[in-house]
Design a protein around this motif. Structure first.
Motif, PDB file in Angstrom:
ATOM      1  N   PHE A 153     -72.161 -56.168 -34.290  1.00 51.87           N
ATOM      2  CA  PHE A 153     -72.523 -54.749 -34.327  1.00 51.87           C
ATOM      3  C   PHE A 153     -71.750 -54.001 -35.406  1.00 51.87           C
ATOM      4  O   PHE A 153     -72.242 -53.019 -35.964  1.00 51.87           O
ATOM      5  CB  PHE A 153     -72.310 -54.125 -32.953  1.00 51.87           C
ATOM      6  CG  PHE A 153     -73.297 -54.607 -31.911  1.00 51.87           C
ATOM      7  CD1 PHE A 153     -74.330 -55.458 -32.261  1.00 51.87           C
ATOM      8  CD2 PHE A 153     -73.187 -54.215 -30.592  1.00 51.87           C
ATOM      9  CE1 PHE A 153     -75.253 -55.908 -31.308  1.00 51.87           C
ATOM     10  CE2 PHE A 153     -74.104 -54.644 -29.635  1.00 51.87           C
ATOM     11  CZ  PHE A 153     -75.129 -55.503 -30.000  1.00 51.87           C
ATOM     12  N   ARG A 154     -70.557 -54.459 -35.709  1.00 56.64           N
ATOM     13  CA  ARG A 154     -69.816 -53.855 -36.821  1.00 56.64           C
ATOM     14  C   ARG A 154     -70.557 -54.105 -38.137  1.00 56.64           C
ATOM     15  O   ARG A 154     -70.577 -53.254 -39.023  1.00 56.64           O
ATOM     16  CB  ARG A 154     -68.401 -54.428 -36.896  1.00 56.64           C
ATOM     17  CG  ARG A 154     -67.525 -53.755 -37.956  1.00 56.64           C
ATOM     18  CD  ARG A 154     -66.112 -54.320 -37.939  1.00 56.64           C
ATOM     19  NE  ARG A 154     -65.235 -53.611 -38.870  1.00 56.64           N
ATOM     20  CZ  ARG A 154     -65.120 -53.914 -40.159  1.00 56.64           C
ATOM     21  NH1 ARG A 154     -65.828 -54.909 -40.666  1.00 56.64           N
ATOM     22  NH2 ARG A 154     -64.313 -53.224 -40.945  1.00 56.64           N
ATOM     23  N   GLU A 155     -71.173 -55.264 -38.258  1.00 56.54           N
ATOM     24  CA  GLU A 155     -71.979 -55.548 -39.441  1.00 56.54           C
ATOM     25  C   GLU A 155     -73.175 -54.591 -39.530  1.00 56.54           C
ATOM     26  O   GLU A 155     -73.513 -54.094 -40.612  1.00 56.54           O
ATOM     27  CB  GLU A 155     -72.457 -57.002 -39.404  1.00 56.54           C
ATOM     28  CG  GLU A 155     -73.481 -57.391 -40.458  1.00 56.54           C
ATOM     29  CD  GLU A 155     -72.955 -57.369 -41.881  1.00 56.54           C
ATOM     30  OE1 GLU A 155     -73.773 -57.592 -42.805  1.00 56.54           O
ATOM     31  OE2 GLU A 155     -71.749 -57.135 -42.097  1.00 56.54           O
ATOM     32  N   LEU A 156     -73.803 -54.300 -38.403  1.00 55.40           N
ATOM     33  CA  LEU A 156     -74.892 -53.322 -38.399  1.00 55.40           C
ATOM     34  C   LEU A 156     -74.373 -51.940 -38.772  1.00 55.40           C
ATOM     35  O   LEU A 156     -75.022 -51.201 -39.530  1.00 55.40           O
ATOM     36  CB  LEU A 156     -75.566 -53.294 -37.026  1.00 55.40           C
ATOM     37  CG  LEU A 156     -76.334 -54.551 -36.621  1.00 55.40           C
ATOM     38  CD1 LEU A 156     -76.918 -54.386 -35.222  1.00 55.40           C
ATOM     39  CD2 LEU A 156     -77.440 -54.878 -37.615  1.00 55.40           C
TER      40      LEU A 156
ATOM     41  N   MET B 220     -68.908 -52.738 -21.819  1.00 58.40           N
ATOM     42  CA  MET B 220     -68.487 -52.370 -23.172  1.00 58.40           C
ATOM     43  C   MET B 220     -68.873 -50.928 -23.474  1.00 58.40           C
ATOM     44  O   MET B 220     -68.113 -50.184 -24.107  1.00 58.40           O
ATOM     45  CB  MET B 220     -69.120 -53.316 -24.199  1.00 58.40           C
ATOM     46  CG  MET B 220     -68.569 -54.738 -24.169  1.00 58.40           C
ATOM     47  SD  MET B 220     -69.431 -55.851 -25.331  1.00 58.40           S
ATOM     48  CE  MET B 220     -68.852 -55.185 -26.920  1.00 58.40           C
ATOM     49  N   ALA B 221     -70.045 -50.526 -23.033  1.00 56.23           N
ATOM     50  CA  ALA B 221     -70.474 -49.138 -23.246  1.00 56.23           C
ATOM     51  C   ALA B 221     -69.585 -48.177 -22.467  1.00 56.23           C
ATOM     52  O   ALA B 221     -69.178 -47.128 -22.974  1.00 56.23           O
ATOM     53  CB  ALA B 221     -71.938 -48.976 -22.827  1.00 56.23           C
TER      54      ALA B 221
ATOM     55  N   SER C 102     -67.915 -61.718 -30.380  1.00 54.46           N
ATOM     56  CA  SER C 102     -69.047 -61.951 -31.267  1.00 54.46           C
ATOM     57  C   SER C 102     -69.959 -60.728 -31.330  1.00 54.46           C
ATOM     58  O   SER C 102     -70.442 -60.346 -32.396  1.00 54.46           O
ATOM     59  CB  SER C 102     -69.831 -63.176 -30.779  1.00 54.46           C
ATOM     60  OG  SER C 102     -70.891 -63.499 -31.667  1.00 54.46           O
ATOM     61  N   ILE C 103     -70.183 -60.104 -30.183  1.00 51.48           N
ATOM     62  CA  ILE C 103     -70.987 -58.880 -30.131  1.00 51.48           C
ATOM     63  C   ILE C 103     -70.334 -57.790 -30.975  1.00 51.48           C
ATOM     64  O   ILE C 103     -71.003 -57.106 -31.760  1.00 51.48           O
ATOM     65  CB  ILE C 103     -71.162 -58.413 -28.674  1.00 51.48           C
ATOM     66  CG1 ILE C 103     -72.051 -59.386 -27.900  1.00 51.48           C
ATOM     67  CG2 ILE C 103     -71.753 -57.006 -28.632  1.00 51.48           C
ATOM     68  CD1 ILE C 103     -72.040 -59.157 -26.397  1.00 51.48           C
ATOM     69  N   ARG C 104     -69.038 -57.626 -30.822  1.00 48.29           N
ATOM     70  CA  ARG C 104     -68.319 -56.593 -31.584  1.00 48.29           C
ATOM     71  C   ARG C 104     -68.462 -56.836 -33.087  1.00 48.29           C
ATOM     72  O   ARG C 104     -68.716 -55.908 -33.861  1.00 48.29           O
ATOM     73  CB  ARG C 104     -66.848 -56.582 -31.186  1.00 48.29           C
ATOM     74  CG  ARG C 104     -66.597 -56.167 -29.751  1.00 48.29           C
ATOM     75  CD  ARG C 104     -65.117 -56.178 -29.419  1.00 48.29           C
ATOM     76  NE  ARG C 104     -64.388 -55.164 -30.182  1.00 48.29           N
ATOM     77  CZ  ARG C 104     -63.076 -55.006 -30.142  1.00 48.29           C
ATOM     78  NH1 ARG C 104     -62.339 -55.821 -29.400  1.00 48.29           N
ATOM     79  NH2 ARG C 104     -62.488 -54.069 -30.842  1.00 48.29           N
TER      80      ARG C 104
ATOM     81  N   ALA D 216     -78.973 -62.032 -31.086  1.00 51.02           N
ATOM     82  CA  ALA D 216     -78.246 -62.540 -32.253  1.00 51.02           C
ATOM     83  C   ALA D 216     -76.743 -62.387 -32.088  1.00 51.02           C
ATOM     84  O   ALA D 216     -75.968 -63.264 -32.491  1.00 51.02           O
ATOM     85  CB  ALA D 216     -78.707 -61.804 -33.508  1.00 51.02           C
ATOM     86  N   ALA D 217     -76.327 -61.277 -31.492  1.00 48.42           N
ATOM     87  CA  ALA D 217     -74.891 -60.996 -31.377  1.00 48.42           C
ATOM     88  C   ALA D 217     -74.170 -62.025 -30.518  1.00 48.42           C
ATOM     89  O   ALA D 217     -72.998 -62.330 -30.751  1.00 48.42           O
ATOM     90  CB  ALA D 217     -74.682 -59.600 -30.798  1.00 48.42           C
TER      91      ALA D 217
END
Length: 573
Positions: free
Chosen positions: A246-249, A276-277, A241-243, A104-105
Motif C-alpha cells: 500500500f505504501r507503493e500505491l 489495521m484500519a 507485506s500489506i503495508r 496482491a498485497a
C-alpha cells in the motif's frame, strides 16, 4: 455640569459595553486553528469548475478551507503545522475503482515485480539475484502486470533460461491472467510431468514434435493448479507485506481503492485489515467487494455478509458490495480466437436475480465483469427485468472494462442509473487486440468520449495487479493518449480524453461507485483531506511524461502516509 458629566459617563460606559460585545462577537466568528496548512501550491481541485487554488487548511481529517494563501492566515495558530509546497502541483487522492489490492498485497513481499522493467535482461537479473540471496528450494515468483512488448527484446523468457539462472529454485512467472512459465524445479515441485493430463479448461504446453513440456501453463485452470501450491506468507508476514504494497500505491498518488476480493482473501485477512484500519496502520482506504460464485448458495452468501458486518468498519475499511466472480471468464474473452464474449449461464443469472432482490434497499454496489458488450447486454436483461418489478435506486451497478461498448448498451446503462468502470489493460495488450479484433474496432476501444457525452458515470482503474500494471499514472497516460507500452497509438484521437477528463474519472468518477462522491474525489471544504503532491505538473508536462509521474507527498485524511525529498523529514502524526 454635573448632569452633563453623568450623561457623558453613561455614554462612555455604553460604548465600552458595545465594544466588548463586538469583540466577543468577533471572537466567536474566528475559526479554530487548522492542524495543517499546505501553502504555495497549485491545487487542481477537480471541483465543478475545475478551479486552481493556492492553499488548503486541514482539521480533523477534512478540508476546512480551500483558497488563497491570504484565506489561510486566520486558520494558522501556534499549533498549526505549515508546509510550503514550493509551487508544486497537487491533485486529489487518486481512486482506483477496480483493483485486486488485498489479493496482491498478501504476497507482495514474496514476489518480484517486473512492471517497471524495460528489458527482459533486467528481469532475469532479478531472478538471478533472488537465487543467490535465498536458500535452495525456496520459491522465486514474479507477479503479473507486465508484457513482453514493454521489453527492449520484445520476447518472453524461456524455461531453459530459468533453469540456467536458478536450477535449484522453483521459479514461477505469472503472465497476466493468461498463463505462467515454470522452470524444471517448479514443474517438479507442483507435480507436473510429461505424462500429466491437462486440467479441464487449461493446458500444459508441450513441444508438438517431442512432447516435452515447454514450462508454459496456459489458461487460468492450468496456472492456478500450480500457483495454489506455492507456500503463502504467514499472517504476521502478510501484515508487513500489506503495508509495503500500500505504501507503493501511496507513492503513485493512490489514496482509495475499489478492492475486489477473491477466494484467496479469507475472513482472517479481513479481520487483520479491519484491525489495521482501527489502529491507523492502513494507508489506503479500502472499499471492498465480496466475491460471489455461480455455484454458491444465496443463504451462504447472506451468512458471509453478516460476518463481515461484524468487523470494525470505517472510512478506511468498508464493505461496499459484491464483486465480479460471476463472470470471471469474461476477463480473458478478448484473448480468445474470434472473441464474442461469454454466454452467462441460466444458473448465474438466477443467482444474480436472487442477490438483487435479497439485498434490495441496501446501499450496495454490484461490480460486474463485462469486458465485452455481449456480456453487458446479458446482465442488462436481468437488471432491467428486476428493476421493472423492484426499482434499484439504492444500488450502484458497475460495468467493469466494457471495452467494445456500443452506443445502445451505453444508453441502457444510463437509463438504469449504472456506471462504467474502465481499466487500462489494453495499454499492455493493445497490439494483440488489433490482431483479434481488427484495427477499426480496436481504435474505438473503449469509446471513452462516447461514454462521457452520453452522460453515463465513468470511473477509472487498472485491474491490477495480475491482469495489468497497477500504476494509476500509466492508466491516466493511456486514457489521454490511447498508446500502448510498446508505443503504438491505437485508440482514435476522437475517443481520447483531455487531462481534465481523465483526472475526473480517477477521482470523482471512481468515488461514485461506492457512494462517496460527496465525501471525496475533489479538494473541497468538508471533504476528506486526501491528496497527492506531484513531482511535476500534471496539466503541463509533455504527454509521454504523465506515465512517469509520482507523488512526493501523499495525505490520507490529512495524515502523511508517504513522503519523499524534500518532504521526507516532515513530522507525521
Amino acid at each position: 455640569m454635573k448632569r452633563l458629566a453623568e450623561i457623558f459617563f453613561l455614554l462612555v460606559l455604553a460604548a465600552c459595553s458595545v465594544g466588548r460585545e463586538v469583540e466577543f462577537a468577533r471572537s466567536l466568528a474566528v475559526p479554530a486553528p487548522a492542524e495543517l496548512v499546505l501553502r504555495n501550491g497549485k491545487f487542481i481541485t477537480v471541483d465543478r469548475d475545475f478551479s486552481i487554488k493556492q492553499a488548503v487548511a486541514i482539521r480533523d481529517g477534512r478540508f476546512v478551507a480551500v483558497g488563497s494563501e491570504r484565506d489561510m492566515r486566520v486558520l494558522i495558530g501556534r499549533g498549526t503545522h505549515v508546509i510550503d509546497l514550493g509551487g508544486r502541483t497537487v491533485i486529489p487522492g487518486l481512486i482506483d475503482s477496480h483493483i485486486y489490492a488485498t489479493d496482491a498485497a498478501l504476497s507482495w513481499d514474496a514476489e518480484l515485480h517486473w512492471e517497471s522493467a524495460r528489458s527482459l535482461a533486467d528481469g532475469l537479473r532479478q531472478i538471478a539475484a533472488a537465487a543467490d540471496a535465498n536458500p535452495q528450494g525456496s520459491w522465486i515468483v514474479v507477479g503479473g502486470g507486465w508484457v513482453p512488448t514493454q521489453f527492449a527484446e520484445r520476447r518472453f523468457p524461456s524455461r531453459k533460461e530459468l533453469d540456467q539462472l536458478a536450477p535449484n529454485h522453483p521459479v514461477y512467472i505469472q503472465y497476466l491472467r493468461q498463463g505462467a512459465l515454470l522452470n524444471s524445479a517448479a514443474l517438479a515441485a507442483v507435480g507436473i510431468a510429461r505424462e500429466s493430463p491437462d486440467p479441464a479448461g487449461g493446458k500444459f504446453e508441450r513441444n508438438p514434435n517431442t512432447g516435452e513440456l515447454s514450462g508454459w501453463l496456459q489458461g487460468a485452470a492450468a496456472w492456478q493448479y500450480a500457483y495454489n501450491k506455492i507456500p503463502r506468507l504467514s499472517l504476521d508476514k502478510a501484515h508487513q507485506s500489506i503495508r509495503n504494497c500500500f505504501r507503493e500505491l501511496n507513492r503513485l498518488g493512490i489514496t482509495s481503492v475499489g478492492d475486489l476480493h477473491t477466494s484467496s482473501v479469507t475472513f482472517g485477512h479481513r479481520r487483520l485489515l479491519a484491525e489495521m484500519a482501527r489502529s491507523g496502520d492502513l494507508t489506503v482506504r479500502l472499499n471492498f467487494y465480496f466475491p460471489t460464485n455461480d455455484d454458491g448458495e444465496l443463504e451462504q452468501l447472506k451468512t458471509s455478509v453478516d460476518e463481515i458486518k461484524r468487523l470494525h468498519q470505517s472510512d478506511m475499511f468498508r464493505f461496499v458490495g459484491f464483486g465480479e466472480t460471476l463472470t470471471r471468464a469474461d476477463g480473458d474473452a478478448d484473448l480468445l480466437p474470434n472473441p464474442k464474449g461469454v454466454t452467462i449461464t441460466s444458473e448465474a443469472k438466477e443467482k444474480f436475480r436472487g442477490m438483487l432482490r435479497a439485498f434490495s434497499g441496501e446501499r450496495y454496489s454490484f461490480h460486474l465483469g463485462t469486458a465485452q458488450d455481449n456480456t453487458a447486454r446479458q446482465w442488462l436483461d436481468v437488471l432491467e427485468e428486476v428493476n421493472a418489478a423492484t426499482p434499484l435506486p439504492s444500488s450502484r451497478i458497475a460495468f467493469a472494462r466494457l471495452e467494445d461498448a456500443t452506443a445502445e448498451t451505453i444508453a441502457r446503462i444510463k437509463v438504469l442509473g449504472g456506471g462504467i468502470a474502465v481499466q487500462d489493460r489494453m495499454a499492455l495488450t493493445g497490439e494483440r487486440t488489433v490482431e483479434l479484433w481488427g484495427m477499426d474496432k480496436a481504435r474505438n476501444a473503449p469509446p471513452l468520449r462516447t461514454m462521457i457525452e452520453a452522460g453515463v458515470v465513468v470511473g477509472a482503474g487498472t485491474d491490477g495487479f495480475r491482469s495489468a500494471n497497477y500504476s494509476p499514472m500509466l492508466s491516466l497516460w493511456w486514457l489521454i493518449t490511447g498508446k500502448t507500452v510498446a508505443g503504438s497509438s491505437i485508440r482514435s484521437p476522437s475517443q481520447n480524453l483531455t487531462r481534465e477528463q481523465a483526472l475526473r474519472l480517477y477521482t470523482m468518477g471512481s468515488a461514485w461507485f461506492t457512494f462517496d462522491e460527496g465525501r471525496k474525489g475533489s479538494i473541497e471544504v468538508g471533504k476528506l483531506a486526501d491528496l497527492a503532491v506531484l513531482n511535476a505538473d500534471y496539466l503541463t508536462v509533455p504527454e509521454d511524461q504523465i506515465r512517469s509521474l509520482e507523488s512526493m507527498l501523499t495525505l490520507v485524511g490529512g495524515r502523511i502516509v508517504y513522503a519523499a525529498k524534500p518532504f521526507s523529514q516532515t513530522p507525521r502524526k
